[in-house]
Design an enzyme around this catalytic site. Structure first.
Site, PDB file in Angstrom:
ATOM      1  N   GLU A 101     -85.481   8.423 -64.753  1.00 17.32           N
ATOM      2  CA  GLU A 101     -84.581   7.531 -64.392  1.00 17.32           C
ATOM      3  C   GLU A 101     -83.098   8.087 -64.907  1.00 17.32           C
ATOM      4  O   GLU A 101     -82.044   7.306 -65.505  1.00 17.32           O
ATOM      5  CB  GLU A 101     -84.688   6.060 -65.005  1.00 17.32           C
ATOM      6  CG  GLU A 101     -85.955   5.678 -64.876  1.00 17.32           C
ATOM      7  CD  GLU A 101     -86.262   5.179 -63.597  1.00 17.32           C
ATOM      8  OE1 GLU A 101     -85.238   4.896 -62.825  1.00 17.32           O
ATOM      9  OE2 GLU A 101     -87.343   4.908 -62.953  1.00 17.32           O
ATOM     10  N   GLY A 105     -93.901  11.407 -93.968  1.00 23.94           N
ATOM     11  CA  GLY A 105     -94.375  12.602 -94.624  1.00 23.94           C
ATOM     12  C   GLY A 105     -95.316  13.089 -93.939  1.00 23.94           C
ATOM     13  O   GLY A 105     -95.460  12.987 -92.288  1.00 23.94           O
ATOM     14  N   GLY A 106     -96.674  13.722 -94.531  1.00 20.66           N
ATOM     15  CA  GLY A 106     -97.618  14.269 -93.792  1.00 20.66           C
ATOM     16  C   GLY A 106     -98.382  13.392 -92.876  1.00 20.66           C
ATOM     17  O   GLY A 106     -98.622  13.670 -91.622  1.00 20.66           O
ATOM     18  N   ASN A 148     -88.947  20.804 -56.589  1.00 26.43           N
ATOM     19  CA  ASN A 148     -87.672  21.557 -56.732  1.00 26.43           C
ATOM     20  C   ASN A 148     -86.409  20.539 -56.552  1.00 26.43           C
ATOM     21  O   ASN A 148     -85.304  20.931 -56.108  1.00 26.43           O
ATOM     22  CB  ASN A 148     -87.535  22.633 -55.643  1.00 26.43           C
ATOM     23  CG  ASN A 148     -88.730  23.788 -55.885  1.00 26.43           C
ATOM     24  OD1 ASN A 148     -88.755  24.084 -57.081  1.00 26.43           O
ATOM     25  ND2 ASN A 148     -89.306  24.077 -54.914  1.00 26.43           N
ATOM     26  N   THR A 184     -81.348  11.940 -66.505  1.00 28.18           N
ATOM     27  CA  THR A 184     -81.485  12.543 -67.978  1.00 28.18           C
ATOM     28  C   THR A 184     -80.160  11.980 -68.647  1.00 28.18           C
ATOM     29  O   THR A 184     -79.240  11.474 -68.005  1.00 28.18           O
ATOM     30  CB  THR A 184     -81.475  13.850 -67.849  1.00 28.18           C
ATOM     31  OG1 THR A 184     -80.393  14.422 -67.014  1.00 28.18           O
ATOM     32  CG2 THR A 184     -82.561  14.537 -66.804  1.00 28.18           C
ATOM     33  N   LEU A 211     -89.950   9.748 -55.588  1.00 27.68           N
ATOM     34  CA  LEU A 211     -88.647  10.443 -55.146  1.00 27.68           C
ATOM     35  C   LEU A 211     -88.565  12.001 -55.777  1.00 27.68           C
ATOM     36  O   LEU A 211     -88.143  12.719 -54.784  1.00 27.68           O
ATOM     37  CB  LEU A 211     -87.696   9.623 -55.986  1.00 27.68           C
ATOM     38  CG  LEU A 211     -86.136  10.020 -55.826  1.00 27.68           C
ATOM     39  CD1 LEU A 211     -85.842   9.774 -54.234  1.00 27.68           C
ATOM     40  CD2 LEU A 211     -85.129   9.140 -56.630  1.00 27.68           C
ATOM     41  N   PHE A 230     -81.721   4.589 -55.102  1.00 26.17           N
ATOM     42  CA  PHE A 230     -80.765   4.440 -56.440  1.00 26.17           C
ATOM     43  C   PHE A 230     -80.990   2.972 -57.143  1.00 26.17           C
ATOM     44  O   PHE A 230     -80.715   2.311 -58.029  1.00 26.17           O
ATOM     45  CB  PHE A 230     -79.449   4.981 -56.301  1.00 26.17           C
ATOM     46  CG  PHE A 230     -79.500   6.470 -56.548  1.00 26.17           C
ATOM     47  CD1 PHE A 230     -80.060   7.400 -57.442  1.00 26.17           C
ATOM     48  CD2 PHE A 230     -78.624   6.892 -55.440  1.00 26.17           C
ATOM     49  CE1 PHE A 230     -79.963   8.642 -57.532  1.00 26.17           C
ATOM     50  CE2 PHE A 230     -78.683   8.370 -55.294  1.00 26.17           C
ATOM     51  CZ  PHE A 230     -79.313   9.317 -56.489  1.00 26.17           C
TER      52      PHE A 230
HETATM   53  C1  FAD Z   1     -93.289  10.770 -67.692  1.00 30.66           C
HETATM   54  C2  FAD Z   1     -92.360  11.036 -66.535  1.00 30.66           C
HETATM   55  C3  FAD Z   1     -92.488   9.900 -65.478  1.00 30.66           C
HETATM   56  C4  FAD Z   1     -91.868  10.090 -64.235  1.00 30.66           C
HETATM   57  N1  FAD Z   1     -91.987   9.340 -63.192  1.00 30.66           N
HETATM   58  C5  FAD Z   1     -91.392   9.370 -62.086  1.00 30.66           C
HETATM   59  C6  FAD Z   1     -91.681   8.568 -60.916  1.00 30.66           C
HETATM   60  O1  FAD Z   1     -92.299   7.618 -60.953  1.00 30.66           O
HETATM   61  N2  FAD Z   1     -91.122   8.820 -59.789  1.00 30.66           N
HETATM   62  C7  FAD Z   1     -90.161   9.902 -59.793  1.00 30.66           C
HETATM   63  O2  FAD Z   1     -89.940   9.660 -58.626  1.00 30.66           O
HETATM   64  N3  FAD Z   1     -90.126  10.556 -60.541  1.00 30.66           N
HETATM   65  C8  FAD Z   1     -90.501  10.342 -61.653  1.00 30.66           C
HETATM   66  N4  FAD Z   1     -90.310  11.207 -63.032  1.00 30.66           N
HETATM   67  C9  FAD Z   1     -89.237  12.313 -62.540  1.00 30.66           C
HETATM   68  C10 FAD Z   1     -88.168  12.253 -63.332  1.00 30.66           C
HETATM   69  O3  FAD Z   1     -87.221  11.309 -62.585  1.00 30.66           O
HETATM   70  C11 FAD Z   1     -87.439  13.733 -63.206  1.00 30.66           C
HETATM   71  O4  FAD Z   1     -88.249  14.492 -64.140  1.00 30.66           O
HETATM   72  C12 FAD Z   1     -85.945  13.713 -63.727  1.00 30.66           C
HETATM   73  O5  FAD Z   1     -85.342  12.885 -62.581  1.00 30.66           O
HETATM   74  C13 FAD Z   1     -85.345  15.056 -64.037  1.00 30.66           C
HETATM   75  O6  FAD Z   1     -85.860  15.838 -62.868  1.00 30.66           O
HETATM   76  P1  FAD Z   1     -86.427  17.339 -63.113  1.00 30.66           P
HETATM   77  O7  FAD Z   1     -87.724  17.093 -64.204  1.00 30.66           O
HETATM   78  O8  FAD Z   1     -86.662  18.096 -61.829  1.00 30.66           O
HETATM   79  O9  FAD Z   1     -85.380  18.117 -64.038  1.00 30.66           O
HETATM   80  P2  FAD Z   1     -84.113  18.973 -63.542  1.00 30.66           P
HETATM   81  O10 FAD Z   1     -83.120  17.935 -62.568  1.00 30.66           O
HETATM   82  O11 FAD Z   1     -84.362  20.308 -63.020  1.00 30.66           O
HETATM   83  O12 FAD Z   1     -82.951  18.951 -64.970  1.00 30.66           O
HETATM   84  C14 FAD Z   1     -83.323  20.165 -65.724  1.00 30.66           C
HETATM   85  C15 FAD Z   1     -82.119  19.976 -66.747  1.00 30.66           C
HETATM   86  O13 FAD Z   1     -81.194  20.130 -66.166  1.00 30.66           O
HETATM   87  C16 FAD Z   1     -80.178  19.111 -66.422  1.00 30.66           C
HETATM   88  N5  FAD Z   1     -79.150  18.959 -65.224  1.00 30.66           N
HETATM   89  C17 FAD Z   1     -79.484  18.907 -63.929  1.00 30.66           C
HETATM   90  N6  FAD Z   1     -78.440  18.654 -63.082  1.00 30.66           N
HETATM   91  C18 FAD Z   1     -77.386  18.844 -64.156  1.00 30.66           C
HETATM   92  C19 FAD Z   1     -75.897  18.769 -63.862  1.00 30.66           C
HETATM   93  N7  FAD Z   1     -75.341  18.448 -62.648  1.00 30.66           N
HETATM   94  N8  FAD Z   1     -75.084  18.840 -64.942  1.00 30.66           N
HETATM   95  C20 FAD Z   1     -75.795  19.180 -66.325  1.00 30.66           C
HETATM   96  N9  FAD Z   1     -76.997  19.112 -66.491  1.00 30.66           N
HETATM   97  C21 FAD Z   1     -77.893  19.053 -65.261  1.00 30.66           C
HETATM   98  C22 FAD Z   1     -81.165  17.734 -66.758  1.00 30.66           C
HETATM   99  O14 FAD Z   1     -80.194  17.078 -67.486  1.00 30.66           O
HETATM  100  C23 FAD Z   1     -82.049  18.532 -67.528  1.00 30.66           C
HETATM  101  O15 FAD Z   1     -81.735  18.679 -68.639  1.00 30.66           O
HETATM  102  C24 FAD Z   1     -90.742  11.327 -64.179  1.00 30.66           C
HETATM  103  C25 FAD Z   1     -90.718  12.160 -65.069  1.00 30.66           C
HETATM  104  C26 FAD Z   1     -91.488  12.208 -66.196  1.00 30.66           C
HETATM  105  C27 FAD Z   1     -91.336  13.062 -67.454  1.00 30.66           C
END
Ligand code: FAD
Length: 394
Positions: free
Chosen positions: A365, A341-342, A137, A367, A133, A238
């Protein structure tokens, strides 16, 4: 296995079947994950050889019914997630991606033929799935995805890029979400299809015993029946995310519990100022705060599980558990680290590994901020997402 705080007789709230499932997975984690996880984590290895054993335990698509899936309750699935994540978040993530994301996408939105073709083999662990998903960007706002599927004759041609996709480089099948002239649709993409390239992301400071990839999709040609017929719009992915978020609400308690147990054990034997450090009031305050938070998190997860088994759980309720339990688990893992600790920065002890993993868990899933916005919208009636709707975000 480390100590489990049981201040409130939580076990009494579980059925015999639920306790049996929990104990079975706990034994597996103790025997197969705990002795090796520090090494896997250090060397950034996902132990793919465990997949058949996880399948044998009935953990792949555990809560799905039919098609060779175990058809267990939501609570049993949650307890299994909790035990796996006591071993490592990366192992629980594998089960989530396989069962709650890839398999549930086919189970919820696939045709009968698609279900017959893929689900039994995925339940047996013969086919590994992934769920694409997120894009470079497009993360928190998946409506901004640019991966596009255009019609060509009877079939489809996919172009675009996905990022952070769990298991993609070892998966045989990918569920890829893409824009079409008809809105967002989902596709079943065998990963051997020409134009599909998955590259593991490295180096990683979190989830090291697990694989996440960049995926490039270049003129990936698919037959008409690659389309998931029942998946229309963002509600479809979703609905799968909600399954995975539910499992996280339970899973993180395992990481917290293992951190607490490790710190408690250490505090009983580590001597300073001629006393075990567990005899100091300041250490006891930390341990008590952890134990109380773990009990609260378990009760929250169980309430959610009972609602899910009753078929009445709402997305905002899942957000309560994902947000609150992950936040609590990170705080517990970090605090547990201080008691060590360490030695707490050595790979021989689990809390810092759990804390680092949980940084990923709090991010994927949805943030913390996204779940806060979902709950804010539910409570106030005002959506604070710019350019999206309450329904779209939940
Ligand atoms: C270990 C790992 C496994 C993953 N596995 C998968 C997977 O299997 N399949 C998949 O599709 N994705 C996967 N993901 C992706 C994950 O779902 C995304 O990283 C997550 O949805 C956040 O998107 P982003 O990293 O682009 O951050 P961004 O969306 O760019 O967010 C950056 C920051 O901005 C904040 N932010 C964004 N919008 C708003 C808002 N409207 N108001 C306030 N704050 C906001 C966010 O909370 C965050 O703090 C994985 C990520 C990781 C790290």
């Amino acid at each position: 296995m480390n100590a489990v705080p049981d201040l409130l007789d939580f076990d009494e709230l579980l059925t015999d079947d639920e306790r049996a499932t929990r104990d079975r997975v706990r034994e597996f984690v103790d025997a197969r994950i705990r002795p090796n996880i520090a090494d896997w984590y250090d060397r950034a290895i996902f132990p793919v050889e465990l997949v058949p054993e996880l399948a044998e335990l009935g953990l792949l698509g555990m809560h799905l019914s039919g098609y060779g899936c175990a058809g267990r309750s939501a609570v049993e699935y949650g307890l299994a997630a909790m035990e796996l994540e006591a071993g490592d978040s990366g192992l629980r993530t594998f089960v989530s991606v396989q069962g709650s994301l890839a398999m549930s996408a086919i189970h919820k939105h696939g045709s009968e033929a698609q279900k017959q073709e893929w689900l039994p083999r995925m339940a047996r662990g013969e086919v590994i799935g992934c769920f694409g998903l997120t894009e470079p960007n497009s993360g928190s706002d998946p409506s901004s995805m640019t991966t596009f599927a255009r019609r060509e004759g009877d079939g489809w041609v996919l172009n675009g890029a996905k990022r952070w996709i769990g298991l993609a480089s070892i998966a045989q099948v990918a569920i890829i979400w893409a824009q079409t002239e008809d809105g967002v649709r989902g596709f079943i993409v065998p990963t051997e299809t020409e134009g599909f390239v998955a590259t593991p992301i490295a180096p990683k400071l979190s989830m090291r015993a697990s694989i996440q990839c960049d995926i490039a999709l270049t003129d990936v040609r698919l037959p008409a029946d690659a389309l998931l017929p029942e998946a229309r719009g963002l509600r479809a992915p979703f609905s799968c995310l909600n399954e995975a978020r539910y499992g996280i609400g339970w899973g993180v308690i395992g990481a917290a519990r293992d951190s607490y147990g490790t710190a408690l054990e250490y505090s009983r034997t580590r001597m300073q100022f001629n006393q075990p450090i567990g005899a100091f009031q300041l250490t006891q305050q930390k341990l008590v705060d952890m134990a109380v938070e773990i009990e609260k998190a378990q009760l929250l997860a169980l309430r959610l599980g009972r609602l899910k088994d009753a078929g009445t759980v709402q997305p905002h309720q899942i957000s309560v558990a994902k947000l609150s339990n992950t936040r609590a688990a990170i705080a517990i893992a970090r605090e547990a680290r201080t008691i060590l600790g360490g030695n707490g920065v050595s790979g021989d002890y689990s809390p810092l590994r759990h804390a680092a993993n949980l940084e990923s868990v709090r991010t994927y899933e949805g943030t913390d901020e996204i779940h806060t916005l979902i709950l804010g919208a539910h409570i106030t009636g005002f959506s604070a997402f710019r350019g999206t709707t309450i329904e779209g975000a939940s």
